[in-house]
Design a protein around this motif. Structure first.
Motif, short mmCIF file in Angstrom:
data_model
loop_
_atom_site.label_atom_id
_atom_site.label_comp_id
_atom_site.label_asym_id
_atom_site.label_seq_id
_atom_site.Cartn_x
_atom_site.Cartn_y
_atom_site.Cartn_z
N SER A 236 0.83 -1.21 0.00
CA SER A 236 0.00 0.00 0.00
C SER A 236 0.86 1.26 0.00
N PHE A 237 1.91 1.24 0.82
CA PHE A 237 2.80 2.40 0.91
C PHE A 237 3.54 2.62 -0.41
N GLU A 238 4.00 1.55 -1.02
CA GLU A 238 4.73 1.66 -2.28
C GLU A 238 3.81 2.14 -3.41
N TRP A 239 2.56 1.74 -3.38
CA TRP A 239 1.60 2.18 -4.40
C TRP A 239 1.44 3.70 -4.34
N LEU A 240 1.33 4.24 -3.12
CA LEU A 240 1.19 5.69 -2.97
C LEU A 240 2.44 6.42 -3.46
N GLN A 330 8.80 1.61 -14.54
CA GLN A 330 8.25 0.48 -13.80
C GLN A 330 7.34 0.92 -12.65
N VAL A 331 7.24 2.24 -12.44
CA VAL A 331 6.22 2.71 -11.48
C VAL A 331 4.83 2.30 -11.97
N ILE A 332 4.69 2.14 -13.29
CA ILE A 332 3.41 1.66 -13.85
C ILE A 332 3.15 0.24 -13.39
N GLU A 338 1.98 -5.41 -9.96
CA GLU A 338 2.83 -6.47 -10.50
C GLU A 338 4.24 -6.44 -9.90
N MET A 339 4.64 -5.28 -9.37
CA MET A 339 5.98 -5.14 -8.83
C MET A 339 5.97 -4.33 -7.54
N SER A 340 7.12 -4.33 -6.87
CA SER A 340 7.36 -3.49 -5.70
C SER A 340 8.57 -2.61 -6.00
N TRP A 341 8.78 -1.61 -5.15
CA TRP A 341 10.01 -0.85 -5.27
C TRP A 341 11.21 -1.73 -4.92
N ILE A 342 11.01 -2.60 -3.90
CA ILE A 342 12.11 -3.42 -3.40
C ILE A 342 11.69 -4.89 -3.43
N GLY A 343 12.54 -5.73 -3.99
CA GLY A 343 12.27 -7.16 -4.07
C GLY A 343 13.24 -7.81 -5.05
N PRO A 344 13.17 -9.13 -5.24
CA PRO A 344 14.03 -9.78 -6.24
C PRO A 344 13.73 -9.26 -7.63
N ARG A 345 14.74 -9.04 -8.44
CA ARG A 345 14.54 -8.53 -9.78
C ARG A 345 13.80 -9.55 -10.65
N PRO A 346 12.80 -9.13 -11.42
CA PRO A 346 12.09 -10.08 -12.30
C PRO A 346 12.96 -10.41 -13.51
N GLU A 347 13.00 -11.68 -13.88
CA GLU A 347 13.79 -12.10 -15.03
C GLU A 347 12.90 -12.29 -16.25
#
Length: 426
Positions: A236-240, A330-332, A338-347
């Motif tokens: 929720s925080f990252e979405w904002l 990737q903010v979209i 589909e993504m977060s600011w922080i996490g494992p990079r998608p391959e």
């Protein structure tokens, strides 16, 4: 019988103990600014606004120290870089609270206290680093042979339970190994004497920032279940944040898109199907940093890999990759969940299938949403070879196991440093 265990511990310098660090910090950060102010006006201590400032500064200092010690528990960040952010945050928060309630306060005392706090802990680090490094004794047996290759610790490999141990802060053993009765008695007596005894995997994780999973029988997958409550709050925080960034950075989006199209033919944005949360495929968006070309399916894996000095990267692309501005669209993906600011990079899907075929536990990294930056990225940079991805997987598992606001803050701080240095960019 095991009186030699008493040699394990040694007396710490007072500044190596938390209570003395905090006490000294409070005296230095609150007392020094107050002393200089009292040289001008001895009665200043009796003013209400100064008393409010002193209480506020003490609160900010203690909270800052608590946050600082939280950050210090993660590998590779113990040092100068993790002092300024927590104290800047807590002092800023306390000042905003004072302003919100319209309380009168002393700016000199508040600012002086902040700089004195940071200076004190910088000094503590410089002083304590000159003391004897961290020292651990190793009980032979099991999988302890990799310990001695880990830097930052002085290791002592014990040859027998009767070996004298000098000035060690703890004992490390493979507690799952089939140790002899004499070593088991040694470990038991060490615990009873107050000497910490650590399992080898616990020590390796805390020193290297990696979690290795090699066998299902170890039952470590259950221990890696992330904190679901924090993940929901984090999302929720990252979405904002993503929404605010999209609105504020929209002019930059337009400028970069225009410059990309003017430099080389092709679309301004790069789209690629990648594997994300729970193994679902999604389309990732980035600013195009390479020359646009159509690749056949036969070369899909090769075209998905970015190599050192890749000739496909444009001049602007080098700048975008070094500053990580190519990741901004990737903010979209974050707004779409589909993504977060922080996490494992998608391959890329083709690479994910390759890694999945080579690495048994690779799909487990999809238990959390992929991120724009992550623990593996700030420690390892961009990698593509299977052996490097295997190491990257261990970093991903560490993040999943230890996911928390503190670890995310560490990643943010190190990401900022990476943006400034260009570490890991290709």
């Amino acid at each position: 019988m095991y009186s030699y265990v008493g040699n394990v511990g040694h007396k710490k310098h007072p500044l190596q103990r938390r209570r003395y660090q905090l006490l000294g910090g409070l005296i230095f950060a609150i007392g020094v600014p107050l002393f200089f102010r009292m040289l001008i006006n001895p009665n200043i201590v009796f003013s209400v606004n100064h008393q409010v400032t002193i209480v506020a500064a003490m609160t900010a200092h203690m909270l800052g120290y608590a946050f600082y010690k939280k950050l210090e528990t993660f590998p590779g960040i113990s040092g100068f870089s993790n002092i300024l952010p927590p104290f800047a945050f807590t002092y800023g928060l306390v000042i905003l609270t004072i302003l919100f309630f319209r309380l009168d306060y002393s700016r000199f005392q508040a600012i002086g206290s902040f700089f004195a706090s940071v200076s004190w802990y910088f000094g503590v680090i410089i002083f304590t680093r000159r003391l004897e490094p961290y020292h651990l004794a190793i009980v032979p047996g099991g999988s302890v042979e990799h310990l001695v290759s880990v830097a930052g610790v002085k290791w002592q490999l014990l040859s027998s339970p009767d070996t004298a141990i000098i000035r060690a802060q703890g004992v490390v053993a493979d507690l799952r190994a089939d140790l002899s009765e004499s070593w088991e008695r040694f470990i038991t007596q060490s615990v009873l004497s107050g000497t910490p005894v650590y399992h080898v995997k616990q020590v390796l994780e805390s020193l290297t920032g990696r979690v290795e999973i090699e066998h299902l029988s170890e039952n470590t997958l259950g221990a890696l279940n992330p904190n679901q409550i924090y993940i929901k709050i984090k999302q929720s925080f990252e979405w904002l944040i993503a929404l605010v960034v999209l609105v504020l950075a929209s002019p930059l989006f337009l400028i970069l898109a225009l410059v990309i199209k003017l430099e080389t033919p092709g679309p301004a944005f790069f789209r690629q199907e990648r594997v994300g949360y729970r193994g679902k495929h999604f389309m990732v968006y980035k600013f195009r940093s390479m020359r646009h070309s159509d690749n056949s399916a036969a070369t899909a894996k090769e075209s998905a890999i970015t190599r050192d000095r890749d000739p496909r990267i444009t001049r602007l692309g080098h700048v975008l990759r070094r500053t990580r501005l190519d990741e901004l669209p990737q903010v979209i993906n974050i707004l779409r969940g589909e993504m977060s600011w922080i996490g494992p990079r998608p391959e890329a899907v083709v690479l994910s299938r390759w890694y999945n075929a080579e690495l048994v536990f690779y799909p487990y990294r999809h238990i959390v949403r992929p991120g724009i930056t992550g623990w593996a990225q700030v420690n390892q940079g961009h990698v593509a070879a299977v052996d490097e991805v295997h190491e990257k997987l261990h970093y991903d598992f560490y993040y999943i196991k230890n996911i928390s606001p503190w670890l995310d803050l560490v990643i943010v701080m190190r990401t900022i440093r990476i943006i400034l240095t260009g570490f890991g960019a290709k």
